[in-house]
Design a protein around this motif. Structure first.
Motif, PDB file in Angstrom:
ATOM      1  N   ILE A  53      48.272  47.370  44.449  1.00  0.00           N
ATOM      2  CA  ILE A  53      48.682  47.631  45.711  1.00  0.00           C
ATOM      3  C   ILE A  53      48.545  46.297  46.746  1.00  0.00           C
ATOM      4  CG2 ILE A  53      47.854  50.003  45.640  1.00  0.00           C
ATOM      5  CD1 ILE A  53      45.019  49.329  46.921  1.00  0.00           C
ATOM      6  N   GLU A  54      49.313  46.773  47.741  1.00  0.00           N
ATOM      7  CA  GLU A  54      49.538  45.439  48.515  1.00  0.00           C
ATOM      8  C   GLU A  54      48.244  44.931  49.279  1.00  0.00           C
ATOM      9  OE1 GLU A  54      52.786  44.146  52.078  1.00  0.00           O
ATOM     10  OE2 GLU A  54      52.617  46.147  51.540  1.00  0.00           O
ATOM     11  N   ARG A  55      47.459  45.740  49.959  1.00  0.00           N
ATOM     12  CA  ARG A  55      46.365  45.459  50.687  1.00  0.00           C
ATOM     13  C   ARG A  55      45.176  46.486  50.200  1.00  0.00           C
ATOM     14  NH1 ARG A  55      49.799  46.010  56.352  1.00  0.00           N
ATOM     15  NH2 ARG A  55      51.043  44.286  55.893  1.00  0.00           N
ATOM     16  N   ASP A  56      43.982  45.570  50.381  1.00  0.00           N
ATOM     17  CA  ASP A  56      42.712  46.294  49.863  1.00  0.00           C
ATOM     18  C   ASP A  56      42.303  47.328  51.034  1.00  0.00           C
ATOM     19  OD1 ASP A  56      40.335  46.958  48.477  1.00  0.00           O
ATOM     20  OD2 ASP A  56      39.563  45.469  49.722  1.00  0.00           O
ATOM     21  N   GLY A  57      41.844  48.437  50.606  1.00  0.00           N
ATOM     22  CA  GLY A  57      41.323  49.315  51.416  1.00  0.00           C
ATOM     23  C   GLY A  57      40.665  50.608  50.795  1.00  0.00           C
ATOM     24  N   ALA A  91      44.003  44.693  44.311  1.00  0.00           N
ATOM     25  CA  ALA A  91      44.843  44.476  45.769  1.00  0.00           C
ATOM     26  C   ALA A  91      45.321  42.966  45.864  1.00  0.00           C
ATOM     27  CB  ALA A  91      44.267  44.850  46.761  1.00  0.00           C
ATOM     28  N   LEU A  92      46.198  42.595  46.357  1.00  0.00           N
ATOM     29  CA  LEU A  92      46.804  41.382  46.500  1.00  0.00           C
ATOM     30  C   LEU A  92      46.083  40.637  47.636  1.00  0.00           C
ATOM     31  CD1 LEU A  92      50.744  41.273  46.166  1.00  0.00           C
ATOM     32  CD2 LEU A  92      49.242  40.388  44.598  1.00  0.00           C
ATOM     33  N   ALA A  93      45.510  41.327  48.463  1.00  0.00           N
ATOM     34  CA  ALA A  93      44.803  40.835  49.599  1.00  0.00           C
ATOM     35  C   ALA A  93      43.712  41.831  50.257  1.00  0.00           C
ATOM     36  CB  ALA A  93      45.752  40.578  50.985  1.00  0.00           C
ATOM     37  N   ARG A  94      42.622  40.893  50.779  1.00  0.00           N
ATOM     38  CA  ARG A  94      41.443  41.918  51.265  1.00  0.00           C
ATOM     39  C   ARG A  94      41.606  42.197  52.608  1.00  0.00           C
ATOM     40  NH1 ARG A  94      35.748  41.065  49.307  1.00  0.00           N
ATOM     41  NH2 ARG A  94      35.329  42.572  50.814  1.00  0.00           N
ATOM     42  N   ARG A  95      41.333  43.010  53.379  1.00  0.00           N
ATOM     43  CA  ARG A  95      41.147  43.426  54.838  1.00  0.00           C
ATOM     44  C   ARG A  95      39.697  43.067  55.321  1.00  0.00           C
ATOM     45  NH1 ARG A  95      42.497  48.227  54.757  1.00  0.00           N
ATOM     46  NH2 ARG A  95      44.757  47.721  54.755  1.00  0.00           N
ATOM     47  N   ASP A  96      39.593  42.429  56.345  1.00  0.00           N
ATOM     48  CA  ASP A  96      38.307  42.251  57.039  1.00  0.00           C
ATOM     49  C   ASP A  96      38.190  42.673  58.208  1.00  0.00           C
ATOM     50  OD1 ASP A  96      37.454  40.680  54.576  1.00  0.00           O
ATOM     51  OD2 ASP A  96      37.907  38.792  55.363  1.00  0.00           O
ATOM     52  N   GLY A  97      36.996  42.966  58.569  1.00  0.00           N
ATOM     53  CA  GLY A  97      36.871  43.502  59.953  1.00  0.00           C
ATOM     54  C   GLY A  97      37.004  45.302  60.133  1.00  0.00           C
ATOM     55  N   TRP A  98      36.433  45.723  61.164  1.00  0.00           N
ATOM     56  CA  TRP A  98      36.441  47.139  61.370  1.00  0.00           C
ATOM     57  C   TRP A  98      37.570  47.713  62.260  1.00  0.00           C
ATOM     58  CZ3 TRP A  98      34.104  50.879  58.503  1.00  0.00           C
ATOM     59  CH2 TRP A  98      32.999  50.399  57.781  1.00  0.00           C
ATOM     60  N   ILE A  99      37.822  46.509  63.223  1.00  0.00           N
ATOM     61  CA  ILE A  99      38.887  47.159  64.282  1.00  0.00           C
ATOM     62  C   ILE A  99      40.068  46.241  64.227  1.00  0.00           C
ATOM     63  CG2 ILE A  99      39.200  47.371  66.781  1.00  0.00           C
ATOM     64  CD1 ILE A  99      36.335  48.018  67.023  1.00  0.00           C
ATOM     65  N   PHE A 100      39.776  45.031  64.390  1.00  0.00           N
ATOM     66  CA  PHE A 100      41.249  44.246  64.286  1.00  0.00           C
ATOM     67  C   PHE A 100      41.161  43.370  62.868  1.00  0.00           C
ATOM     68  CE2 PHE A 100      40.289  44.658  68.912  1.00  0.00           C
ATOM     69  CZ  PHE A 100      41.430  45.331  69.167  1.00  0.00           C
ATOM     70  N   GLY A 101      41.365  43.891  62.097  1.00  0.00           N
ATOM     71  CA  GLY A 101      41.410  43.431  60.644  1.00  0.00           C
ATOM     72  C   GLY A 101      42.312  42.305  60.399  1.00  0.00           C
ATOM     73  N   ARG A 102      41.813  41.349  59.622  1.00  0.00           N
ATOM     74  CA  ARG A 102      42.485  40.076  59.146  1.00  0.00           C
ATOM     75  C   ARG A 102      42.709  39.913  57.740  1.00  0.00           C
ATOM     76  NH1 ARG A 102      43.430  40.490  63.666  1.00  0.00           N
ATOM     77  NH2 ARG A 102      43.224  39.333  65.371  1.00  0.00           N
ATOM     78  N   ASN A 103      43.711  39.430  57.304  1.00  0.00           N
ATOM     79  CA  ASN A 103      44.215  39.269  56.093  1.00  0.00           C
ATOM     80  C   ASN A 103      43.379  38.120  55.517  1.00  0.00           C
ATOM     81  OD1 ASN A 103      45.268  39.232  53.612  1.00  0.00           O
ATOM     82  ND2 ASN A 103      47.104  38.508  54.129  1.00  0.00           N
ATOM     83  N   ARG A 104      42.754  38.272  54.456  1.00  0.00           N
ATOM     84  CA  ARG A 104      41.721  37.156  53.843  1.00  0.00           C
ATOM     85  C   ARG A 104      42.827  36.252  52.829  1.00  0.00           C
ATOM     86  NH1 ARG A 104      36.209  38.263  50.911  1.00  0.00           N
ATOM     87  NH2 ARG A 104      35.690  38.466  52.941  1.00  0.00           N
ATOM     88  N   LYS A 105      43.097  35.105  53.075  1.00  0.00           N
ATOM     89  CA  LYS A 105      44.180  34.442  52.267  1.00  0.00           C
ATOM     90  C   LYS A 105      43.561  34.304  50.830  1.00  0.00           C
ATOM     91  CE  LYS A 105      46.665  32.743  56.060  1.00  0.00           C
ATOM     92  NZ  LYS A 105      47.286  31.677  57.018  1.00  0.00           N
ATOM     93  N   ARG A 106      43.335  34.981  50.159  1.00  0.00           N
ATOM     94  CA  ARG A 106      42.994  34.766  48.743  1.00  0.00           C
ATOM     95  C   ARG A 106      43.890  35.514  47.663  1.00  0.00           C
ATOM     96  NH1 ARG A 106      37.405  37.601  46.825  1.00  0.00           N
ATOM     97  NH2 ARG A 106      39.002  39.404  46.578  1.00  0.00           N
ATOM     98  N   ALA A 107      44.519  34.756  46.843  1.00  0.00           N
ATOM     99  CA  ALA A 107      45.298  35.362  45.847  1.00  0.00           C
ATOM    100  C   ALA A 107      44.439  36.145  44.676  1.00  0.00           C
ATOM    101  CB  ALA A 107      46.074  34.237  45.343  1.00  0.00           C
TER     102      ALA A 107
END
Length: 886
Positions: A53-57, A91-107
């Protein structure tokens, strides 16, 4: 023996109990639509399945598990057979944060590495990787609630809290897209002897590209330029060279010059947001309903049909700050992508600027002079937009028209667009002209103030708040008319057969570029005018402002409005002109309702009048459609001071004056085409009984001054007469001061002052009468035709042809007007007796030129008798409407 997870051998779930519980709690809020509906048919039997999947969640995992269960696919929460992975998904990328998530740049190197290792030494084993895209609220329709739109699917990675709200609000519009599986064994074999580390990076890059393409197809292209374009601009070769040059010139470090360029890009770039656009559309819907009685779009279907496959550049007329909001709103509600709009940096106000930026506005400074780095950065940003196929909107006039006429176009943005296309001609460019017509303007009073000499008020947040009082009024209807689109490629083909070779050099500026830009700019203005909308206020302005006191008897006004509509219908300017369906009585009633005209009751018949400030403001709406009246006004002008003229003279003089009218009003014909339009107009006037054709159609004659038809001709003529007065002012200033005495700027200033004084003395209600831009345009046309030129000292010299223009002016302008202009115009004084003598000595020659070449002495004698009768009527004021017949 390990379990093998295949499409044909479903397995029981091994997810934690709390995960299953969360899935049950989420189930009522989510309705899944699979794409394709039966994804199991895509899988290869007997081969383990791993989902990516594209984004972790957490929510994405729940949705994926449910979608797989409903489709009869292997469970993603099951351990992946033959590997150490506890789940069959990554997932290709992880999501950090609870409100304003940021994409952790980790392949996703580690999951892919594990999959590759599981195949080492076992050539019979394979794993099929299935990319799965999950969209929650991907495309709410325009009837969706405002709050839902804020949490619809977009390109930004959000936090868990925002994702939860998205599920609660938009979960019933969830799409799970299963792509065709990829055989890891086949990809590994095709890669040959490549290192495992490089192989995993390659696979990750391919997957990212795949998800990007699917997301663009499902929810639209990624237009979040702060993330996708800024880096591309800064990495472009021209910008890198400009950064290096700036560092060397200013003696600063390369890093500091780079930060300076980065700051400039951030100042310019749009930050397009689908949720903001949708949210603002809800607000604007209520705003327009309170402000306008209706917004109409004409010929939009033609524009939409022409757009596919093109980079579309919208080039509307610019008359109000509401223009770009109206355009974006109407395109959005019509299901068309909102364009990115070039806006002046003066609109980047606190609170307002960020909203405009997220609505697609990118900001530009008024001048690039003295800042080469800014110039290169802005041009590269424009090139990136065009290369990516992003629709763009800008105003070729450069600023809002204060007079109601189209302004002379500025070629800066057009040149950038053309050069960007030449650099990478992958997608053809289509320019879409749009005419925007109003019945009342919010900025009307400020425009008249600026034209009268008051300084332009600088945009500010405080000024905006003060201006909110205009919202208490109603502004009638608005029309957006889409004109004939203009393709760039045919213009380039006509200019140079090998223009495609120019793309090899990004800095090339071929010698034919300026001519292409000039021709393109002029054609845009012509096509805007050819799509004009004629509303009731335009027709009232054309009629009432042609009378000295801006008043007409109701019966006369009804007749004039009927004539104007008939003329537009029988002599169509183009097939894209739209005309109000109201009848003359309805037009008058509507004008009264809008507060533009007042009724003065009288026992002998009511009088309709436009008084004071209203008359001045009405000149704006007359000027919107003045070009539609140009041919008729010229024919009528020929009979202001002449009872009789030959048809040949009307046509000959019309062709002489046409280049100057064309430059001012952006008319569509060449000289021969204008001649044909004049012929058709003459025939129309003859059919209506306004002119009498004698001598086998060679001689034209109007009725005496007190006749209704003569009055109607006079009203038509006076819509254009001020243009000829301005021309005469310019010629008079040149002649009185003599050659080699004035620069172009000095002549412009002298003409503007003369026109302003004449306006004060004669109570002219058109502030544009003394607009320097109109004088500048006429002087430029004189230069182009080599009637006027600049000498070595920078002063103006002129040819003997100027005398011919003076002689022709005597046919159109009355003696009183000419003498008033000569008296007021600054310069060497001309003896009045000499002027009178010149009039007398040239009278016979002028009169003879107005008749056919074979005119007899009897014809000439008759003309002298008619002239005496005409002069008697003028002096005694025998015209029953109280206006002199001169």
């Amino acid at each position: 023996m390990p379990n093998i997870h295949t499409a044909d051998s479903p397995v029981r779930q091994r997810a934690p109990w709390w995960f299953n519980l969360a899935g049950q709690l989420l189930q009522p809020w989510v309705r899944i639509r699979r794409d394709p509906a039966e994804p199991a048919a895509l899988l290869q039997a007997g081969v383990p399945v791993c989902y990516v999947i594209e984004r972790d969640g957490f929510s994405d995992a729940l949705i994926l598990q449910r979608a797989c269960r409903e489709a009869g696919l292997p469970n993603p929460m099951q351990a992946l057979a033959g590997t150490r992975r506890r789940r069959s998904v990554f997932a290709l990328a992880r999501r950090d944060g609870w409100i304003f998530g940021r994409n952790r740049k980790r392949a996703p190197n580690e999951p892919l590495r594990q999959l590759v290792r599981s195949l080492e030494g076992m050539p019979e084993r394979d794993i099929q990787i299935v990319p799965v895209s999950i969209y929650v609220g991907r495309a709410p329709n325009r009837d969706s609630g405002w709050f839902r739109v804020l949490f619809s699917e977009n390109w930004v990675v959000v936090g868990r809290f925002r994702r939860m709200l998205a599920l609660l609000l938009n979960g019933r519009d969830t799409v799970v897209h299963f792509s065709a599986p990829v055989s890891l064994r086949s990809v590994l074999a095709e890669s040959g002897e490549i290192a495992p580390e490089r192989f995993t990076r390659k696979i990750a890059r391919v997957l990212r590209t795949h998800f990007h393409r699917i997301r663009a197809a499902v929810i639209g292209p990624d237009l979040s330029h702060r993330r996708t374009v800024v880096d591309a601009v800064l990495n472009a070769e021209p910008v890198r060279a400009a950064i290096a040059a700036s560092a060397a010139k200013e003696k600063i470090s390369h890093a500091k010059a780079w930060r300076k360029a980065h700051k400039l890009v951030m100042e310019i770039a749009a930050d397009y947001s689908h949720p903001v656009v949708r949210s603002v559309s809800f607000l604007l819907s209520n705003f327009w309903n309170k402000l306008y009685d209706g917004i109409a779009m004409h010929h939009f279907d033609k524009a939409r049909a022409a757009a596919p496959g093109y980079e579309v550049v919208y080039v509307p007329s610019h008359r109000s700050h509401a223009d770009y909001l109206l355009m974006s709103y109407q395109l959005h509600v019509s299901g068309v992508v909102v364009p990115h709009i070039a806006a002046g940096v003066n609109l980047n106000l606190p609170a307002i600027g960020p909203i405009l930026r997220r609505g697609g506005a990118f900001f530009m400074r008024r001048s690039f002079t003295g800042n080469p780095l800014y110039s290169v950065v802005f041009k590269e940003y424009m090139a990136q937009l065009i290369d990516r196929g992003v629709p763009i909107e800008y105003f070729t006039e450069g600023t809002r028209s204060r007079t109601g006429r189209l302004l002379a176009p500025r070629g800066g943005l057009l040149s950038m667009t053309v050069r960007a296309f030449l650099r990478a001609p992958r997608r053809p460019v289509l320019f879409q002209p749009v005419y925007i017509g109003y019945e009342k303007l919010m900025e009307g009073k400020s425009y008249t103030g600026e034209l009268s000499g008051k300084p332009k008020e600088k945009e500010s947040l405080l000024g905006l708040l003060r201006g909110l009082k205009v919202l208490r009024q109603r502004y009638g209807h608005v029309a957006l008319n889409f004109g004939e689109p203009i393709e760039l490629t045919p213009l380039l083909d006509a200019a140079s057969a090998d223009w495609r070779a120019t793309s090899a050099d990004p800095d090339a500026k071929p010698e034919w570029l300026n001519s292409v830009v000039d021709k393109l700019a002029e054609q845009i203005q012509i096509n805007i005018n050819r799509a004009a909308d004629v509303n009731p206020i335009n027709l009232l302005a054309l009629a009432l402002l042609a009378t000295p006191k801006h008043a007409m008897a109701e019966s006369d006004l009804l007749a004039q409005l009927e004539l104007s509509k008939a003329m537009l219908e029988e002599l169509p300017y183009s097939d894209r002109i739209t005309l109000t369906p109201m009848n003359p009585a309805g037009i008058i009633a509507y004008g009264e309702q809008m507060g533009w005209i007042q009724r003065v009751q009288h026992p002998l018949g009511d009088v309709l009048t436009a008084t004071g400030e209203q008359a001045v403001l009405l000149s704006y709406f007359r000027n919107n459609v003045l070009h539609l009246n140009a041919a008729a006004a010229w024919v009528a002008c020929c009979f202001l001071n002449n009872r009789r003229m030959s048809r040949a003279s009307v046509l000959r003089l019309g062709k002489i004056i046409y280049p100057f009218i064309q430059g001012e009003l952006f008319l569509p014909w060449d000289e021969e085409g204008f001649g044909a339009q004049l012929q058709a107009t003459i025939d129309f006037f003859v059919r209506r009984g306004m002119l009498e054709s004698t001598g086998d159609g060679r001689v034209l004659e109007r009725a005496p001054g007190q006749d209704d038809s003569a009055f109607q001709l006079k009203v038509i003529a006076r819509s254009l007469i001020q243009a000829f007065e301005r021309y005469y002012i310019t010629i008079a200033a040149l002649a009185k001061n003599g050659p080699h005495t004035m620069t172009g700027a000095e002549l412009e200033n002298a003409c503007a002052l003369t026109a302003q004084r004449l306006s004060l003395l004669n109570e002219l209600s058109a502030p544009e009468f003394f607009d320097k831009a109109l004088f500048r345009g006429f002087i430029q046309k004189l230069r182009e035709r080599r009637i006027v030129w600049t000498d070595d000292a920078g002063k103006l010299d002129y040819a003997s042809a100027l005398e011919g223009i003076v002689r022709d002016a005597k046919v159109i302008l009355s003696r009183e007007v000419r003498h008033s202009i000569l008296k007021i115009t600054p310069g060497g004084e001309k003896d009045q007796a000499t002027e009178n003598q010149a009039d007398a000595t040239k009278a016979v020659a002028v009169q003879t030129s107005l008749l056919p070449e074979d005119a007899s002495a009897t014809d000439l004698h008759r003309r002298h008798v008619d002239a005496e009768q005409h002069e008697h009527e003028r002096r005694t004021g025998s015209d029953r409407r109280g206006t002199p017949d001169a």
